[in-house]
Design a protein around this motif. Structure first.
Motif: not given
Length: 120
Positions: A41-48
């Motif tokens: 879906c090309r959404k950005s996913n935050r990873v700490s």
């Protein structure tokens, strides 16, 4: 490392090389999160940063800048000048074929109105 897209819920597999690159970027820019894009879906996913460090415990910071050797800086290779090119000959442009223009259309002529010859 496995994460799940928050938008489409697709599981995303992130390799150790990508995790190490992300950690280098997070370390250089002093960030708290890194954004991975979902391939579906090309959404950005935050990873700490904490999650990234947990996925790669043996990670060590590696600078992306290349180290400068003093030996190669002092000796410069001779620069070769490019050979001069002969000036290009001018070729006369070919004449374009004459364009055909459509005939001008004039409005249709109306026949003169008939006069009533009837008398009242």
């Amino acid at each position: 490392m496995q994460i799940r897209c928050y938008s489409c819920k697709m599981p995303i597999s992130i390799g150790r090389g990508s995790v190490n690159q992300a950690l280098n970027i997070v370390h250089e820019d002093d960030l708290v999160y890194y954004d991975f894009n979902c391939p579906k879906c090309r959404k950005s996913n935050r990873v700490s940063k904490k999650q990234l460090l947990h996925a790669s415990p043996t990670w060590e910071y590696q600078s992306t800048e290349k180290p400068v050797d003093k030996k190669t800086d002092t000796k410069k290779a001779p620069v070769k000048k490019p050979a001069k090119k002969a000036p290009a000959k001018k070729i006369p442009a070919a004449k374009a074929p004459a364009k055909k223009t459509p005939a001008k259309k004039s409005p249709a002529k109306k026949a003169p109105a008939k006069k009533d010859t009837k008398k009242k």
